[in-house]
Design an enzyme around this catalytic site. Structure first.
Site, PDB file in Angstrom:
ATOM      1  N   GLY D  49     -18.752  -2.329  -1.334  1.00  0.00           N
ATOM      2  CA  GLY D  49     -19.436  -3.422  -1.457  1.00  0.00           C
ATOM      3  C   GLY D  49     -18.935  -4.492  -0.451  1.00  0.00           C
ATOM      4  O   GLY D  49     -19.189  -5.374  -0.622  1.00  0.00           O
ATOM      5  N   ALA D  87      -6.995   2.721   2.787  1.00  0.00           N
ATOM      6  CA  ALA D  87      -5.684   2.140   2.391  1.00  0.00           C
ATOM      7  C   ALA D  87      -5.843   0.797   1.786  1.00  0.00           C
ATOM      8  O   ALA D  87      -4.987  -0.211   2.011  1.00  0.00           O
ATOM      9  CB  ALA D  87      -4.653   2.086   3.763  1.00  0.00           C
ATOM     10  N   SER D  88      -6.974   0.706   0.841  1.00  0.00           N
ATOM     11  CA  SER D  88      -7.066  -0.391  -0.002  1.00  0.00           C
ATOM     12  C   SER D  88      -7.082  -1.795   1.163  1.00  0.00           C
ATOM     13  O   SER D  88      -6.851  -3.027   0.626  1.00  0.00           O
ATOM     14  CB  SER D  88      -6.048  -0.495  -1.245  1.00  0.00           C
ATOM     15  OG  SER D  88      -6.331   0.468  -1.888  1.00  0.00           O
ATOM     16  N   LYS D 288      -6.304  -8.705  -3.718  1.00  0.00           N
ATOM     17  CA  LYS D 288      -5.250  -7.517  -3.189  1.00  0.00           C
ATOM     18  C   LYS D 288      -6.312  -6.393  -3.083  1.00  0.00           C
ATOM     19  O   LYS D 288      -7.638  -6.695  -3.576  1.00  0.00           O
ATOM     20  CB  LYS D 288      -4.257  -7.060  -4.244  1.00  0.00           C
ATOM     21  CG  LYS D 288      -3.361  -8.418  -4.412  1.00  0.00           C
ATOM     22  CD  LYS D 288      -2.351  -8.048  -5.739  1.00  0.00           C
ATOM     23  CE  LYS D 288      -1.111  -9.202  -5.745  1.00  0.00           C
ATOM     24  NZ  LYS D 288      -0.340  -9.038  -7.073  1.00  0.00           N
ATOM     25  N   GLY D 289      -6.158  -5.174  -2.767  1.00  0.00           N
ATOM     26  CA  GLY D 289      -6.976  -3.917  -2.782  1.00  0.00           C
ATOM     27  C   GLY D 289      -6.764  -3.395  -3.741  1.00  0.00           C
ATOM     28  O   GLY D 289      -5.434  -2.688  -4.239  1.00  0.00           O
ATOM     29  N   GLY D 291      -8.838  -0.934  -4.750  1.00  0.00           N
ATOM     30  CA  GLY D 291      -9.885   0.391  -4.454  1.00  0.00           C
ATOM     31  C   GLY D 291      -9.228   1.622  -4.874  1.00  0.00           C
ATOM     32  O   GLY D 291      -9.765   2.608  -5.357  1.00  0.00           O
ATOM     33  N   GLU D 292      -7.630   1.834  -4.353  1.00  0.00           N
ATOM     34  CA  GLU D 292      -7.145   2.961  -4.667  1.00  0.00           C
ATOM     35  C   GLU D 292      -6.226   3.259  -5.996  1.00  0.00           C
ATOM     36  O   GLU D 292      -6.247   4.037  -6.644  1.00  0.00           O
ATOM     37  CB  GLU D 292      -6.171   3.326  -3.363  1.00  0.00           C
ATOM     38  CG  GLU D 292      -6.915   3.431  -2.098  1.00  0.00           C
ATOM     39  CD  GLU D 292      -5.916   3.623  -1.098  1.00  0.00           C
ATOM     40  OE1 GLU D 292      -5.805   4.582  -0.430  1.00  0.00           O
ATOM     41  OE2 GLU D 292      -5.310   2.535  -0.619  1.00  0.00           O
TER      42      GLU D 292
END
Lengths: 264, 455, 160, 334
Positions: D49, D87-88, D288-289, D291-292
């Site tokens: 997204g 890598a997020s 923050k990321g 996704g991973e």
């Protein structure tokens, strides 16, 4: 050679065309078209027949005849074949069942071919224009078979006489760790009068569990009664090793699942 | 999903208009109507199909390649071998000065893994390309192969990749990336218990529903437009520019709508050869991995082995931790030296441990080169670390969740790689998990905070 | 190469094309007709991204040869919205955030449509079964299951 | 036959962005003549997204509704450099670049508005609805539509901005490994509950309760998508997935979605997601990321739950029925 499809009105003409080199019969396409898509260039000609009898299901006097082009979905929804619905629904997802045929399933290598396992337990006969062959004989020689399968026939087992179990890692659609089909007749005292048990994934094609069948005769379907059959369940089998499970695992869990099916 | 706004409310203002709002996704209407254009939804007249002839051997010398029959096959327009690729030996991280260049675009003299690209066939139809590919004759001399990381590291093991000269990546720190903090041997000497355990994983596929690929069209002005599902546009453009020795200004990459990536589309594999094909034929070219290629040819997540040795006190404090990590790169580096190094920066996990020793190795074997995947360099390490934590807790007879509170890092704690902890929130996550899972812990742990040291 | 004429109805429109014999319906739809809503995720019959409805049945266009569809009535996701008004399934996929990368979405919607055509008020298990031939790698399936159940509810409310 | 139940916990952290930094992302923002805003990037949307989130970040920063923002991304002829989506890093790096670009554009926008309203730009604020108001005197206002028209046709100004975000690269010290792998970390804790069939080794994950700390949920529904899907993938990694089922043996690698195992829609664990927000100092609006990291804690949590259920440790992934059964048989033999 590009891929080309030839369609024939009769099985007879299709059989003649199949004598040409590089031809394969096109059923539901789930095996042959896939192979072509994946770059199997050994197939250049696809042959099919639109003969209506290939697509009919006939049930009369307890005898069933299913045309080779009949799909798994058609079997699963047929009002007289309710006993087999579970086995037909064991094949693929909804779209595959709308395409995969009875004839094709006879040729599907393990871990595919769950419906053929059911047919083996049902002691079906496999028909071609050359006549009828017992399914066991047919499966043993299927790799060299060139004649188009036109139908399979079998006697419907009595109510509750047919049992089927498919074990898969992924639900509801995963391919088989193993599948088991059993046709059991019990005497009035509950002991087993006859048994036919067929196994999927315990070889490269469906096989009988002969030793287990014999060990069940005269026994009751209790934990103690079936114990000798379970102990003998994998006699004579050579389970496949594939990404789903090893031969070791299939061998180990066959008695567990057979036991659960017999006691169900 | 629930947002628990009570945590960290004092460090967060919730006065925003657009941020924090569950706005509908702008791309979803395209998805549900089938209108979203993925790279393969572009079709150009006269487009050629590229199919790759791949090595059937894990390790072999190529004695000769004969493409004459394939070139004569009806529908074939061009057959490419190593000599057609301007700069055939490349490594993708060379852009950030991580070398050496160690991987051939098309095999030259040797194959190092089963499935390695050897010859590219460009034809009018997929079928013609497949048929011609079957007619390419490659004469191989099969060589001994090595698949096991420990075997690969032994003296006398078959050498996987001559560009490295040994079966591990040579960091500036030597055969592994190292972290040294405190005195780990003294820590073990003072520990009540020591537990050493080994963990292992096998490779994993990203399995995006859309396979890796690209469609290239020559624009007639000496430029090439490449529709691609790469996860990194300029990374791919710049590496293509190196491989094809072509100014980047000749390249136009269009992408950004990707049918799932998960790290698998960070490699630069399909674009350079497809653009080369378009350049040499003057025709549009598509090169799309089959599902079989996506499963077994595209880079997986590396298999890893992690050995953890911990010294722990009866009161629950971990006083020393030694981690040795091995990443199975397969035959080529791709992103694996970076992943192994990332592991070194991640251990010893979100815990404050006074004595730490970390070695992480990137090992070459004769298997499909591995590369980035979701959680790269961390995922398998976390599996190992957190199973180890469970074992340690049980070893000293402590509740596994409480054991983690005792060791959890907090703001200001010095990490093994010598950075003070900032913005910690592990404790609060565990507190909320304790509530959500009805896994009670002692009140003193529920009273802890990541903000300041000390309970 | 032998060209074969094929005629079928696609999303209500008559289509007539010459295709190479042996061409899959997926290729015919995407490359000849220009309907790229069915996706080629595997060409093996294992992912469902190419799912279309042929004569009322869910089928995999990657394993169906175009010439076997002569005279058929075919529906794809691109034909689902009526004059720009989204079908309840499409609406529900938006509202429940059931799309991420979107590559599986058209196939999922076809599989769900066949279900709701025959079973307007499906149970969760029936939804699970109906979607079982379609792979999604992003969502973990739950949002898609919820989308189909939501669409079924909105359908039954509209009917009531 | 016995179905045995167990539960396990795992807690993790995860670095946002490319390890050791050195991974730039740039962004450009400009307004159209009628006050819509175009964000130009070369970042890639993998389905997480990116486009929507960058639009929301730009809208928030400029002070307009999100539907006034269009994101043009992943065209190397138009978009400035982005290291990539991995890598997020996407939201964190690109989001910061968009904020910087949008701030610069906003400043021009306010300067033009100030000229129109004859006040100082520092006295202006946006209402988030598309208007610029004088602080403390909201009746004195101008629409962004009119400001953009004025900038383009009257004042010859470009309402635009350039954004760049780069965490300087850190080089590990050779002997000690001193380094700065990341500037912000996401956190998670998962409790998994499983059933194990002790005759077949089959595992059913009944529930996973995931707590994720992600800095800021920029769009909660989209965060939920990632976290739910990631949780599923974590369970999948724990129990199902591998391209080499008999590693290090190379045989029997799966080549399709039937052979490559992942949980189907009939295998789903009851999944609970709880999100905490501790904004990161350098994250876009604190993000923050996620996704991973959202796919990581389930793996050890499930492994620990399996042990809790049947008392055997499977230290090799994936935790297949076969590995469990072999361990149970070894346990019984001892």
């Amino acid at each position: 050679m590009a891929l080309a499809l030839q369609t024939f009105a009769t099985v007879n003409d299709a059989n003649a065309a199949l004598k040409a080199a590089g031809t394969r019969y096109l059923g539901g396409g789930t095996l042959v078209v896939r192979a072509a898509n994946e770059g199997d260039v050994s197939v250049s000609g696809l042959i099919r027949s639109t003969e209506p009898s290939l697509s009919t299901i006939a049930v009369a006097g307890g005898k069933v005849r299913i045309g080779a082009s009949v799909t798994m979905a058609a079997i699963a929804r047929h009002p007289d074949l309710g006993a087999l619905a579970k086995a037909a629904r064991a094949v693929g997802g909804p779209a595959i069942r709308n395409m995969a045929t009875v004839g094709g399933n006879l040729f599907a290598p393990a871990p595919y071919g769950d419906f053929a396992v059911a047919l083996l337990a049902l002691d079906a006969t496999v028909s071609t224009d050359d006549g009828e062959t017992p399914i066991e004989t047919f499966l043993a020689s299927r790799d060299g078979s060139r004649a188009i399968v036109t139908s399979v026939g079998f006697t419907l087992p009595p109510q509750g006489g047919f049992r089927f179990l498919k074990v898969s890692r992924v639900k509801p659609k995963g391919i088989s760790v193993l599948s088991i089909a059993a046709v059991l007749k019990q005497s009035p005292d509950g002991t087993v009068a006859s048994a036919r048990i067929a196994l999927g994934c315990m070889a490269d094609r469906p096989v009988r569990a002969g030793a287990a069948e014999r060990a069940l005769l005269g026994r009751t379907l209790t934990a103690d009664g079936i114990a000798p059959a379970l102990a003998a369940a994998s006699d004579g089998t050579s389970p496949i090793t594939d990404p789903i499970a090893s031969a070791w695992y299939r061998n180990e869990v066959l008695p567990v699942h057979l036991g659960r099916l017999l006691l169900a | 999903m629930e947002l628990r706004k009570s945590y960290f409310a004092d460090v967060r203002k919730d006065d925003l208009h657009e941020i924090g709002q569950p706005r509908p996704r702008s791309d979803s209407p395209g998805h549900v109507t089938g209108k979203t254009a993925f790279f393969a939804d572009r079709n150009f007249p006269g487009m050629l199909h590229l199919k790759m002839v791949r090595s059937p051997h894990h390790h072999a010398r190529i004695r000769s390649i004969d493409t004459s029959e394939a070139e004569k096959h009806p529908g074939v327009v061009r057959v490419l071998t190593a000599k057609d690729v301007p700069h055939n030996v490349n490594t993708i991280l060379i852009l950030i000065q991580i070398g050496p260049e160690d991987e051939t675009v098309l095999a030259d003299g040797k194959v190092r893994w089963k499935g390695e690209a050897v010859v590219a066939v460009l034809a009018e139809t997929e079928r013609a390309a497949q048929e011609a590919a079957a007619k390419v004759k490659v004469d191989y001399e099969v060589l001994p192969a090595v698949f096991d990381m420990e075997e690969a590291l032994k003296p006398g093991a078959p050498l996987v990749n001559e560009y490295h000269g040994q079966n591990y990546y040579l960091y500036d720190s030597g055969e592994c990336r190292k972290v040294r903090f405190g005195d780990v041997e003294a820590g073990f000497a003072g520990a009540d218990h020591i537990l050493e355990q080994s963990y292992q994983s096998s490779p994993i596929e990203h399995a995006p529903t859309e396979t890796t690929g690209c469609v290239v069209t020559p624009e007639g002005n000496d430029r090439f437009t490449c529709y691609t599902n790469t996860q990194a546009m300029f990374f791919t453009l710049d590496n293509t520019s190196i491989i094809l020795q072509m100014p980047g200004s000749k390249l136009h990459f269009v992408g950004g709508t990707v049918g799932g990536g998960f790290g698998g589309k960070v490699d630069v594999i399909v674009e350079p050869i497809a653009i080369l094909g378009a350049k040499l034929t003057g025709r549009p070219v598509c090169f799309i991995y089959s599902r079989e290629e996506e499963m077994q040819i595209s880079s997986p997540r590396a298999a890893e082995k992690v050995v953890i040795k911990d010294g722990v006190m009866k009161d629950g404090r971990i006083v020393a931790r030694k981690v040795t990590g091995y990443t199975d790169a397969g035959a080529y580096s791709r992103h694996s030296p970076y992943g192994a190094q990332k592991g070194a920066g991640h251990y010893p996990g979100p815990y404050t441990i006074p004595n730490v020793w970390i070695d992480t190795y990137c090992v070459y074997t004769n298997r499909t080169p591995s590369s980035a995947m979701r959680g790269f360099g961390v995922t398998i390490g976390d599996f190992a670390l957190e199973v180890q934590m469970d074992k340690l807790a049980r070893l000293i007879g402590m509740d596994p969740l409480e054991f983690r509170f005792i060791n959890a890092y907090r703001d200001g704690d010095m990490k093994a790689h010598r950075q003070p902890t900032e913005g910690a929130a592990l404790i609060e996550c565990m507190q909320e998990a304790s509530r959500a899972a009805n896994w009670p812990v002692a009140e003193k742990f529920m009273a802890m905070s990541s903000y300041v040291k000390g309970v | 190469m032998a060209k074969v004429p094929v005629q079928f109805t696609l999303n209500g429109s008559e289509k007539a094309e010459f295709v190479d014999s042996g061409t899959t319906l997926l290729h015919a739809l995407r490359d000849k007709i220009g309907d790229t809503s069915p996706k080629g995720g595997c060409h093996q019959g294992t992912c469902g991204a190419c799912s279309v409805i042929i004569d009322g049945e869910l089928r995999l266009s990657c394993l169906t040869l175009a010439e076997t569809c002569d005279g058929a009535v075919i529906s794809t996701t691109s034909g689902l919205s009526d004059s720009g008004v989204l079908h309840p399934l499409q609406r529900a996929f938006l509202d429940t955030f059931a799309t991420q990368c979107g590559f599986c979405t058209p196939g999922m919607i076809m599989a769900a449509k066949v279900l709701l055509d025959h079973t307007p008020n499906p149970s969760r298990d029936e939804v699970v079964e109906a979607l079982s031939g379609n792979i999604c790698r992003c969502t973990g399936y739950e949002p898609i299951i919820q989308a189909v159940l939501t669409a079924a509810r909105s359908n039954s409310q509209n009917a009531a | 036959m016995a179905i045995r139940r167990g539960r396990g916990v795992a807690a993790i952290n995860y670095p946002t962005g490319m390890n050791l930094g050195g991974d730039p992302t740039q962004a450009l923002v400009h307004s159209t003549p009628t006050g819509n805003f175009m964000v130009t990037l070369s970042s890639v949307d993998l389905g997480q997204g990116m486009k929507q989130i960058m639009a929301q970040i730009c809208a928030e920063t400029i002070g307009v509704p999100t539907d006034r923002v269009v994101v043009d991304t992943a065209d190397t002829d138009t978009g400035p450099h982005c290291m990539g989506t991995f890598a997020s890093r996407g939201t964190h790096r690109a989001g910061n670049a968009v904020i910087q670009a949008a701030r610069e554009a906003r400043q021009v926008m306010l300067e033009v508005a100030a000229e129109e309203l004859e006040v100082n730009a520092s006295d202006l604020e946006t209402d988030g609805q598309g208007n610029i108001l004088v602080k403390g005197a909201p009746q004195k206002s101008i629409s962004i539509f009119d400001v953009a028209l004025s900038a383009h046709f009257k004042r010859g100004r470009s309402i635009s901005g350039r954004g760049m975000f780069l965490i300087p690269r850190s080089y590990p010290e050779k002997e000690t490994g001193a380094m700065k792998p990341s500037t912000c970390y996401a956190h998670a804790c998962t409790v998994a509950e499983v059933e194990v069939d002790d005759e077949t080794g089959e595992v059913t994950v009944l529930t996973v309760k995931n707590v994720f700390e992600i800095g800021r949920a920029l769009n909660p529904k989209m965060v939920e998508q990632q976290l739910v899907g990631g949780s599923w993938m974590g369970i999948s990694h724990a129990l199902y997935e591998t391209t080499e089922p008999y590693y290090p043996n190379r045989d029997h690698g799966g080549t399709d979605f039937n052979q490559y195992l992942m949980p189907g829609p009939g295998d789903l664990a009851e999944t609970e997601i709880i999100v905490l927000e501790r904004p990161s100092a350098d994250g876009p609006y604190g993000a923050k990321g996620p996704g991973e990291m959202c796919a990581n804690p389930q793996i050890p949590a499930v492994a620990n739950a399996v042990f809790d259920a049947v008392g055997v440790r499977i230290d090799t992934l994936p935790i297949t029925p076969e590995r469990i059964l072999r361990a149970l048989k070894a346990q019984a033999a001892n």
